[in-house]
Design a protein around this motif. Structure first.
Motif, mmCIF file in Angstrom:
data_model
loop_
_atom_site.group_PDB
_atom_site.id
_atom_site.type_symbol
_atom_site.label_atom_id
_atom_site.label_comp_id
_atom_site.label_asym_id
_atom_site.label_seq_id
_atom_site.Cartn_x
_atom_site.Cartn_y
_atom_site.Cartn_z
ATOM 1 N N ASP A 54 2.359 6.662 -8.072
ATOM 2 C CA ASP A 54 3.715 6.481 -7.541
ATOM 3 C C ASP A 54 3.709 6.387 -6.021
ATOM 4 O O ASP A 54 4.427 5.574 -5.430
ATOM 5 N N HIS B 241 12.415 1.040 -8.991
ATOM 6 C CA HIS B 241 11.713 1.586 -7.830
ATOM 7 C C HIS B 241 12.628 2.425 -6.942
ATOM 8 O O HIS B 241 12.201 2.890 -5.887
ATOM 9 N N HIS C 54 6.949 4.143 -5.362
ATOM 10 C CA HIS C 54 7.922 4.244 -6.457
ATOM 11 C C HIS C 54 8.818 5.455 -6.263
ATOM 12 O O HIS C 54 8.346 6.581 -6.155
ATOM 13 N N ALA D 285 6.233 -0.507 -12.068
ATOM 14 C CA ALA D 285 7.214 0.533 -12.422
ATOM 15 C C ALA D 285 6.998 1.017 -13.848
ATOM 16 O O ALA D 285 7.098 2.212 -14.135
#
Length: 365
Positions: free
Chosen positions: A224, A36, A229, A179
């Motif tokens: 994301d 991350h 992320h 992830a």
């Protein structure tokens, strides 16, 4: 907001009195933090494990700790250091018979070997991971499945890659590993975009695929953003810039590409950023600046390792040369581009043959 996987790992670490179980859980959390882009948290987790055991590292902890350190190196684009630590983790898992760590260590070995074009080694480690992973070992199954999916996709066989993408996604989702779900979405979009960019530069029918690429890219970027992320986030911006370029939104594409700090970008990828920026500038009339950046792309061609990347860059250089009416340079660039494209097609055929044996080992019904 923490992922479900991280919440589970934190709960396990807080509830166990077994120092080995605690260490394994914290190491897994460190790897997740690294994916991350949460470097500080990953380093703290790794430091805590090392402090707990000191020089007397337990045999069932060593592989997990070195794997976490390797994954952290990987998400900082320090691939040689990552491979060294992961190889040590893998070797210790064999020597100390750490069966719980072995499948994921083998999968990460295959991951880095695939990126290094070591396909025979990749195939061997993928087979090891697939054959030794237990049904509940979602992280190893997800990682090995993702590598197979990406390999088939790059080899030009999306139909064979599709079930492996789905297997990777399902196993990652099963334990809340957002992830890896993110990596699955990103790879699907980026590989399709790489195919489209070749069609765009070599005169193929890129238009019919551009809309699908745009949708997949939007999905990847939205996911994301939703999960916070930041691991290797320059790849997401490279993908976004490429899609905007192929979609003829040159000013927007240049803005995205220019926001990337190339200091943390692996050397082999920098020429791709340069050439896309040069092409965007040329298309909005900034010819002098385009020429300057194109020279940077040409000067760094020796850093490029993939034939499809070489084909793309040389093809764009040919188009830029034509735009400035340098026909002899355009012909030379195009000749180099076509040679690289043929090399890429040969590579795809050979990779498909390598993958067939693995496909049978881990056949999806």
């Amino acid at each position: 907001m923490d992922s479900r996987l991280l919440t589970t790992l934190n709960a396990q670490a807080g509830s166990t009195r077994d120092p080995v179980v605690w260490a394994k859980t914290v190491c897994r959390a460190a790897s997740h933090f690294a994916a991350h882009g949460k470097t500080d948290e990953a380093l703290i987790a790794i430091k805590n494990v090392r402090s707990q055991f000191g020089k007397d590292l337990h045999i069932n902890v060593a592989s997990w700790l070195m794997l976490a350190e390797g994954v952290l190196h990987y998400f900082h684009a320090r691939v040689p250091e990552a491979y060294d630590r992961i190889r040590r983790a893998y070797g210790l898992a064999i020597a100390l018979r750490n069966d719980s760590a072995f499948p994921i260590c083998a999968a990460w070995m295959a991951h880095i070997e695939f990126e290094a074009c070591k396909y025979s080694e990749m195939a061997r480690h993928l087979e090891e991971s697939i054959l030794t992973a237990r049904p509940e070992d979602h992280q190893a199954i997800a990682r090995s499945s993702l590598i197979l999916a990406v390999a088939y996709h790059i080899a030009g066989d999306f139909e064979k890659s599709r079930p492996w993408y789905e297997k990777a996604r399902l196993n990652a989702a099963a334990e809340g590993d957002d992830a890896t779900v993110s990596a699955t979405l990103h790879n699907m979009a980026s590989i399709r975009a790489s195919t489209v960019r070749l069609e765009d530069t070599f005169g193929g029918d890129a238009e019919k695929e551009t809309k699908r690429v745009s949708l997949e890219t939007a999905s990847s970027l939205t996911y994301d953003y939703a999960i916070g992320h930041n691991g290797l986030n320059f790849l997401a911006r490279m993908l976004e810039g490429l899609v905007l370029t192929v979609d003829r939104k040159y000013a927007e594409a240049y803005k995205v590409l220019d926001s990337i700090s190339t200091e943390q970008v692996p050397a082999r990828l920098k020429p791709l950023i340069f050439i896309d920026k040069a092409w965007c500038l040329a298309c909005v009339g900034e010819k002098l600046q385009a020429l300057s950046i194109a020279k940077e792309a040409e000067g760094s061609l020796g850093l490029v390792t993939e034939p499809d990347d070489l084909a793309y860059i040389n093809s764009r250089l040919s188009q830029l040369a034509l735009a400035r009416h340098d026909e002899s340079a355009a012909v030379a660039y195009l000749r180099a581009a076509k040679a690289s494209l043929e090399q890429h097609r040969l590579f795809q055929r050979e990779l498909l043959l390598t993958l067939e044996g693995i496909h049978k080992v881990g056949a999806i019904s």
